[in-house]
Scaffold this motif. Structure first.
Motif, short mmCIF file in Angstrom:
data_model
loop_
_atom_site.label_atom_id
_atom_site.label_comp_id
_atom_site.label_asym_id
_atom_site.label_seq_id
_atom_site.Cartn_x
_atom_site.Cartn_y
_atom_site.Cartn_z
N LYS A 139 53.02 28.16 35.86
CA LYS A 139 52.92 27.27 35.33
C LYS A 139 52.66 27.20 34.07
CE LYS A 139 51.84 25.20 39.91
NZ LYS A 139 52.51 24.16 40.09
N GLN A 140 53.60 27.72 33.27
CA GLN A 140 53.48 27.96 31.72
C GLN A 140 51.87 28.47 31.23
OE1 GLN A 140 56.12 26.91 30.47
NE2 GLN A 140 56.49 25.58 32.55
N LYS A 141 52.38 30.22 32.01
CA LYS A 141 50.86 30.86 31.17
C LYS A 141 51.55 32.20 31.71
CE LYS A 141 46.73 28.92 33.54
NZ LYS A 141 45.65 29.12 34.35
N ASP A 142 51.44 32.99 30.54
CA ASP A 142 51.61 33.96 30.15
C ASP A 142 51.12 35.50 31.14
OD1 ASP A 142 53.63 33.52 28.06
OD2 ASP A 142 51.85 33.79 26.72
N LYS A 143 50.35 34.93 31.10
CA LYS A 143 49.62 35.48 32.71
C LYS A 143 48.55 35.30 33.40
CE LYS A 143 48.85 39.39 29.44
NZ LYS A 143 47.67 40.43 28.26
N ILE A 144 48.69 35.42 34.74
CA ILE A 144 48.05 35.28 35.73
C ILE A 144 46.78 36.42 36.29
CG2 ILE A 144 48.06 34.17 38.84
CD1 ILE A 144 49.32 31.95 36.06
N TYR A 145 45.13 36.02 36.80
CA TYR A 145 44.54 36.73 37.20
C TYR A 145 44.77 36.13 38.69
CZ TYR A 145 44.14 38.54 32.23
OH TYR A 145 44.18 39.02 31.34
N LEU A 146 43.96 37.04 39.56
CA LEU A 146 44.06 36.22 41.21
C LEU A 146 43.30 35.12 40.90
CD1 LEU A 146 43.48 37.24 44.07
CD2 LEU A 146 41.69 38.75 43.63
N GLU A 147 42.14 34.47 40.59
CA GLU A 147 41.47 34.03 40.62
C GLU A 147 41.97 31.97 40.44
OE1 GLU A 147 38.47 32.91 42.42
OE2 GLU A 147 38.74 35.18 42.72
N ASP A 148 43.10 32.35 39.72
CA ASP A 148 44.23 31.40 39.35
C ASP A 148 45.21 31.61 40.11
OD1 ASP A 148 42.48 30.73 36.58
OD2 ASP A 148 43.90 32.33 35.03
N PHE A 149 46.02 32.89 40.95
CA PHE A 149 46.56 32.63 41.26
C PHE A 149 46.44 32.53 42.70
CE2 PHE A 149 48.14 35.26 45.38
CZ PHE A 149 49.70 34.91 44.72
N ARG A 150 45.28 32.11 43.13
CA ARG A 150 44.17 32.05 44.45
C ARG A 150 44.54 30.06 44.00
NH1 ARG A 150 39.98 36.37 45.57
NH2 ARG A 150 40.98 37.01 47.17
N THR A 151 44.27 29.66 43.48
CA THR A 151 43.91 27.83 43.13
C THR A 151 45.44 27.56 42.26
OG1 THR A 151 43.00 28.48 40.73
CG2 THR A 151 41.41 28.25 42.87
#
Length: 531
Positions: free
Chosen positions: A257-269
């Motif tokens: 989704k054009q992000k440089d980093k993905i953390y767990l919560e963003d990954f889930r949603t």
């Protein structure tokens, strides 16, 4: 005022002019006057050899050192006559073997012409002996070239029909390989489907929260709690364009989704719902890691008997070491408290791609679902590939040999094919600074004597001067100069040997090379000859 040497210095006892050869005496006829040989002036005959330069061309002083352009003739009776520059006359150094250049009497010069003749005659005999030896070797080279040429013709005649047979053998082997690999692929797909279904069934036993975290851990290669682009591009099955052979950073950014980093919560949603079906079959190891972590957390601390570590413990240790090495690598380069991977990788480079070789299906050898019949199919495919590879190699070797023979037949190996033995042979010459290489029909090269890469001095162009010179052109370009080139001057010798390498002009090299290939039959040496 004229500087006078001893009386009658101009004329010898037999009325010949001193310093003039017998064949040129007619240019100095007796008389009252002498005309300079260039016709510029007429002078009294008495001015000849009076140690004063009257003629611009120096022709009036052939027997003295008065004229800078003059030449003095040494008769050297019994040996070889020679002409020396007039400045050497009466300089107290014996230049002529008969001592005639020191006629002034300032120094006594013994007549060494007989000794010089004997020395030159011996050298000439030795040169003729070596020429004769070289000529004998040349005849051997011609005989060898003829045998090699006949062998090539026979080998070519035998090889061409054989190539058709090898092509047929390769085609047959390829057909069998394709058939065996299609069956192998079908079995692999069936086994992969069974395996994937088991993984999916197992994944269904986890809560959605747990299985999404397991998937996150699977993608988080360095276990730092975040997912970056390179960790996505290593998973080819997540590529939005699966039909392409590469997974670019641009495509990975689409997944993220054009992000440089993905953390767990963003990954889930944001990520998990879209990749769930793709990633679930890949989570077997990640689920094992998850279950092992849960099991370890639930263990009661009890002393255990020491024993040999299990295979599972060894695997865990290796994984832990890998993780530690990753962390150490990050600490070593993380000078600004930024994530190493974000600093090191240029994620805006859309042309940089990563391939997921783990995604390539391979035969499942130890799976419990592999039957004896399956194993036979895998073995048959392996044998079919080996047979095809052998047939393909045999055909390529035969075609290469035929191509090499045809290439040789088109080469110009000189008279009687005498240079054939030099084809694909190289010779070296070492100096204190460089090693020079000569490869006839290929290239010349120069490389440092103490090691390092070579510099091409030229590519083979051909022969010149009736096969007495080899020419190499279009070598590596000199700095602010022309492309390097080399000429090889050939002379008769009993063996192939580089005698010297010089650079007479910038970036133009000259080799001197001895070879029997240019030896002619020597003429007999008479008992006595004046060289």
């Amino acid at each position: 005022m004229k500087l006078l040497l001893p009386v009658l210095s101009a004329v010898l006892a037999d009325d010949r002019i001193r310093g003039v050869s017998i064949t040129r005496q007619s240019l100095y006829p007796p008389g009252t006057h002498f005309t300079c040989l260039d016709g510029s002036k007429k002078i009294p005959y008495s001015y000849l050899n009076d140690d004063f330069c009257d003629c611009d061309d120096g022709s009036d002083e052939p027997g003295t050192s008065a004229c800078p352009t003059g030449r003095f003739h040494c008769p050297n009776a019994g040996f070889a006559p020679q002409n020396i520059i007039s400045s050497r006359v009466n300089d107290m150094i014996c230049d002529c073997c008969d001592g005639s250049d020191e006629w002034g009497g300032f120094v006594e010069c013994p007549n060494t012409c007989k000794e010089e003749y004997l020395k030159a005659h011996a050298a000439k005999i030795q040169a003729r002996i070596e020429q004769a030896q070289g000529f004998e070797k040349r005849k051997s080279l011609v005989d060898l070239a003829l045998v090699q040429k006949l062998d090539d013709e026979e080998e070519l005649a035998a090889a061409e029909p054989g190539i058709n047979e090898l092509k047929k053998a390769k085609d047959d082997a390829e057909a069998l390989k394709i058939e065996a690999e299609e069956l192998e692929t079908k079995v692999n797909e069936e086994l992969e489907a069974i395996k994937n279904q088991k993984i999916l069934d197992r994944a269904a036993t986890y809560s959605e929260e747990d299985i999404s975290e397991i998937a996150f851990n699977h993608l988080d290669a360095n276990k730092n709690g975040e997912i970056v682009v390179y960790e996505i591009t290593t998973q080819k099955y997540l590529d939005p364009k699966p039909e392409t052979s590469s997974f670019t950073t641009k495509e990975a950014k689409e997944v993220m989704k054009q992000k440089d980093k993905i953390y767990l919560e963003d990954f889930r949603t944001e990520i998990w719902p879209e990749i769930r079906e793709k990633i679930l079959p890949k989570l077997e190891r990640a689920m094992n890691d998850w279950d092992r972590a849960i099991e370890e957390a639930n263990k009661v601390d009890e002393p255990e008997e020491p024993g040999e570590p299990s295979e599972e413990q060894v695997a865990e240790s290796e994984e832990a070491l890998d993780a530690m090495e990753d962390e150490l690598d990050n600490e070593e380069y993380d000078d600004d408290d930024h994530d190493l991977l974000d600093d090191e990788y240029d994620f805006d480079d859309d042309d940089y791609d990563y391939r997921d070789y783990r995604d390539t299906p391979e035969p499942i050898k130890d799976d419990e679902n592999v039957s004896e019949e399956h194993q036979k199919i895998f073995d048959a495919a392996k044998d079919a590939r080996r047979i095809f590879d052998d047939a393909d190699r045999a055909l390529r070797d035969a075609e290469s040999k035929v191509s090499e023979i045809r290439e040789r037949s088109e080469r110009d190996f000189g008279p009687d094919d005498v240079f054939r033995s030099m084809h694909k042979v190289c010779f070296e010459f070492k100096t204190t600074e460089y090693i020079y290489t000569l490869c006839p029909y290929d290239k010349c090269e120069q490389k440092p004597a103490n090691g390092g890469s070579g510099t091409k001095l030229g590519n083979w162009e051909g022969f010149e001067d009736d096969f007495k010179v080899m020419k190499f052109t279009n070598g590596v370009k000199c700095w602010n100069g022309p492309n390097r080139s080399a000429i090889i001057k050939l002379s008769c010798g009993v063996e192939n040997k580089i005698l010297s390498v010089t650079e007479p002009n910038r970036c133009e090299y000259e080799y001197k090379f001895e070879t029997p290939a240019v030896c002619s039959e020597p003429e007999p040496i008479p008992d006595h000859d004046e060289l």
